[in-house]
Design a protein around this motif. Structure first.
Motif, PDB file in Angstrom:
ATOM      1  N   PRO A   8     -20.078 -80.505 -16.966  1.00 50.54           N
ATOM      2  CA  PRO A   8     -19.219 -81.207 -17.925  1.00 50.54           C
ATOM      3  C   PRO A   8     -19.729 -82.632 -18.156  1.00 50.54           C
ATOM      4  O   PRO A   8     -20.176 -83.300 -17.237  1.00 50.54           O
ATOM      5  CB  PRO A   8     -17.842 -81.215 -17.258  1.00 50.54           C
ATOM      6  CG  PRO A   8     -18.110 -80.987 -15.811  1.00 50.54           C
ATOM      7  CD  PRO A   8     -19.393 -80.214 -15.717  1.00 50.54           C
ATOM      8  N   VAL A   9     -19.682 -83.055 -19.397  1.00 51.37           N
ATOM      9  CA  VAL A   9     -20.123 -84.398 -19.763  1.00 51.37           C
ATOM     10  C   VAL A   9     -18.905 -85.228 -20.110  1.00 51.37           C
ATOM     11  O   VAL A   9     -18.077 -84.823 -20.925  1.00 51.37           O
ATOM     12  CB  VAL A   9     -21.088 -84.345 -20.973  1.00 51.37           C
ATOM     13  CG1 VAL A   9     -21.463 -85.740 -21.420  1.00 51.37           C
ATOM     14  CG2 VAL A   9     -22.319 -83.545 -20.632  1.00 51.37           C
ATOM     15  N   ARG A  10     -18.806 -86.372 -19.461  1.00 55.15           N
ATOM     16  CA  ARG A  10     -17.724 -87.301 -19.753  1.00 55.15           C
ATOM     17  C   ARG A  10     -18.011 -87.946 -21.096  1.00 55.15           C
ATOM     18  O   ARG A  10     -19.103 -88.438 -21.341  1.00 55.15           O
ATOM     19  CB  ARG A  10     -17.677 -88.369 -18.656  1.00 55.15           C
ATOM     20  CG  ARG A  10     -16.588 -89.376 -18.809  1.00 55.15           C
ATOM     21  CD  ARG A  10     -16.605 -90.347 -17.641  1.00 55.15           C
ATOM     22  NE  ARG A  10     -17.840 -91.047 -17.513  1.00 55.15           N
ATOM     23  CZ  ARG A  10     -18.084 -92.238 -18.049  1.00 55.15           C
ATOM     24  NH1 ARG A  10     -17.165 -92.851 -18.759  1.00 55.15           N
ATOM     25  NH2 ARG A  10     -19.244 -92.829 -17.874  1.00 55.15           N
ATOM     26  N   SER A  11     -17.053 -87.891 -21.981  1.00 56.36           N
ATOM     27  CA  SER A  11     -17.240 -88.445 -23.314  1.00 56.36           C
ATOM     28  C   SER A  11     -17.219 -89.970 -23.256  1.00 56.36           C
ATOM     29  O   SER A  11     -16.267 -90.565 -22.761  1.00 56.36           O
ATOM     30  CB  SER A  11     -16.127 -87.949 -24.236  1.00 56.36           C
ATOM     31  OG  SER A  11     -16.266 -88.516 -25.504  1.00 56.36           O
ATOM     32  N   VAL A  12     -18.277 -90.574 -23.758  1.00 56.65           N
ATOM     33  CA  VAL A  12     -18.374 -92.033 -23.829  1.00 56.65           C
ATOM     34  C   VAL A  12     -18.678 -92.405 -25.268  1.00 56.65           C
ATOM     35  O   VAL A  12     -19.575 -91.829 -25.884  1.00 56.65           O
ATOM     36  CB  VAL A  12     -19.506 -92.557 -22.906  1.00 56.65           C
ATOM     37  CG1 VAL A  12     -19.670 -94.056 -23.059  1.00 56.65           C
ATOM     38  CG2 VAL A  12     -19.226 -92.207 -21.464  1.00 56.65           C
ATOM     39  N   TRP A  13     -17.942 -93.340 -25.801  1.00 56.52           N
ATOM     40  CA  TRP A  13     -18.206 -93.798 -27.156  1.00 56.52           C
ATOM     41  C   TRP A  13     -19.551 -94.493 -27.206  1.00 56.52           C
ATOM     42  O   TRP A  13     -19.955 -95.174 -26.261  1.00 56.52           O
ATOM     43  CB  TRP A  13     -17.147 -94.784 -27.580  1.00 56.52           C
ATOM     44  CG  TRP A  13     -15.818 -94.194 -27.926  1.00 56.52           C
ATOM     45  CD1 TRP A  13     -15.460 -92.877 -27.919  1.00 56.52           C
ATOM     46  CD2 TRP A  13     -14.666 -94.924 -28.324  1.00 56.52           C
ATOM     47  NE1 TRP A  13     -14.155 -92.749 -28.295  1.00 56.52           N
ATOM     48  CE2 TRP A  13     -13.643 -93.980 -28.553  1.00 56.52           C
ATOM     49  CE3 TRP A  13     -14.397 -96.252 -28.519  1.00 56.52           C
ATOM     50  CZ2 TRP A  13     -12.380 -94.353 -28.974  1.00 56.52           C
ATOM     51  CZ3 TRP A  13     -13.148 -96.630 -28.928  1.00 56.52           C
ATOM     52  CH2 TRP A  13     -12.145 -95.680 -29.155  1.00 56.52           C
ATOM     53  N   GLY A  14     -20.220 -94.392 -28.346  1.00 55.97           N
ATOM     54  CA  GLY A  14     -21.450 -95.130 -28.571  1.00 55.97           C
ATOM     55  C   GLY A  14     -21.163 -96.623 -28.581  1.00 55.97           C
ATOM     56  O   GLY A  14     -20.025 -97.061 -28.829  1.00 55.97           O
ATOM     57  N   MET A  15     -22.180 -97.422 -28.312  1.00 58.85           N
ATOM     58  CA  MET A  15     -21.992 -98.870 -28.213  1.00 58.85           C
ATOM     59  C   MET A  15     -21.474 -99.475 -29.521  1.00 58.85           C
ATOM     60  O   MET A  15     -20.606-100.350 -29.500  1.00 58.85           O
ATOM     61  CB  MET A  15     -23.303 -99.541 -27.791  1.00 58.85           C
ATOM     62  CG  MET A  15     -23.152-101.025 -27.508  1.00 58.85           C
ATOM     63  SD  MET A  15     -21.853-101.438 -26.309  1.00 58.85           S
ATOM     64  CE  MET A  15     -22.472-100.664 -24.836  1.00 58.85           C
ATOM     65  N   GLU A  16     -21.967 -99.017 -30.655  1.00 56.55           N
ATOM     66  CA  GLU A  16     -21.493 -99.569 -31.928  1.00 56.55           C
ATOM     67  C   GLU A  16     -19.993 -99.311 -32.100  1.00 56.55           C
ATOM     68  O   GLU A  16     -19.256-100.186 -32.559  1.00 56.55           O
ATOM     69  CB  GLU A  16     -22.275 -98.974 -33.093  1.00 56.55           C
ATOM     70  CG  GLU A  16     -23.727 -99.420 -33.118  1.00 56.55           C
ATOM     71  CD  GLU A  16     -24.534 -98.721 -34.187  1.00 56.55           C
ATOM     72  OE1 GLU A  16     -23.935 -98.230 -35.171  1.00 56.55           O
ATOM     73  OE2 GLU A  16     -25.765 -98.658 -34.027  1.00 56.55           O
TER      74      GLU A  16
END
Length: 180
Positions: free
Chosen positions: A107-115
């Motif tokens: 499973p991949v933890r969802s992380v927003w992109g830096m922008e």
């Protein structure tokens, strides 16, 4: 001026390239070019010796989401005598061309992109300054003005202090990936 490779050139040369992704570890985990290692832009100075060794064994290709951070990373490396190219358009252009991105197993933890993180933080601070100015103290809109000034400065200099600060938050950090 840094060298730039378009997606087709990068795909053709991928077996001979050392791909270094300069995004935050959270962004890196959300999808990366095959075989890429993660050296976040704000830590590129810490990895100069490893990057110099890697460049001695093959061409370095720096990658980010859009190409802007990888261009800055290539310029930093060039200032230290290390040749590197940047992927034009970044991982967005890579994926748009129909090429797959590697993702970690499980499973991949969802992380927003830096922008997206910067837009959220800037918008929140502007609204906070306005609301506090209406209900708490008339000086709080100066916070909104400071954020607006920072955004203008960011656009004019193609840098982003807020992105640097957000990149240091725990959810944007992971342990460094070794260069192969």
């Amino acid at each position: 001026m840094t060298a730039s490779l378009d997606v087709d050139d990068a795909l053709r040369r991928l077996p001979e390239l050392y791909v270094v992704d300069v995004r935050t570890p959270g962004e890196f985990a959300s999808g990366r070019l095959p075989g890429a290692v993660n050296v976040p832009l704000d830590r590129i100075g810490d990895g100069l010796a490893d990057l110099r060794r890697a460049a001695g064994s093959g061409a370095l290709l720096l990658v980010c989401a859009s190409g802007a951070r990888s261009d800055r990373g290539a310029a930093v490396l060039a200032a230290h005598g290390i040749a590197a190219a940047s992927l034009a358009g970044g991982t967005r252009a890579w994926a748009a061309a129909g090429h797959g991105l590697e993702r970690p197993p499980g499973p991949v933890r969802s992380v927003w992109g830096m922008e997206r993180q910067v837009r959220f933080a800037a918008g929140t601070l502007v609204l906070l300054g306005l609301v506090l100015g209406l209900f708490v103290h008339p000086a709080f809109p100066l916070l909104s003005a400071a954020v607006a000034g920072g955004l203008v400065f960011s656009a004019l200099t193609d840098t982003c202090g807020m992105a640097v600060a957000l990149g240091r938050l725990p959810f944007n950090r992971r342990g460094p990936a070794p260069l192969r």
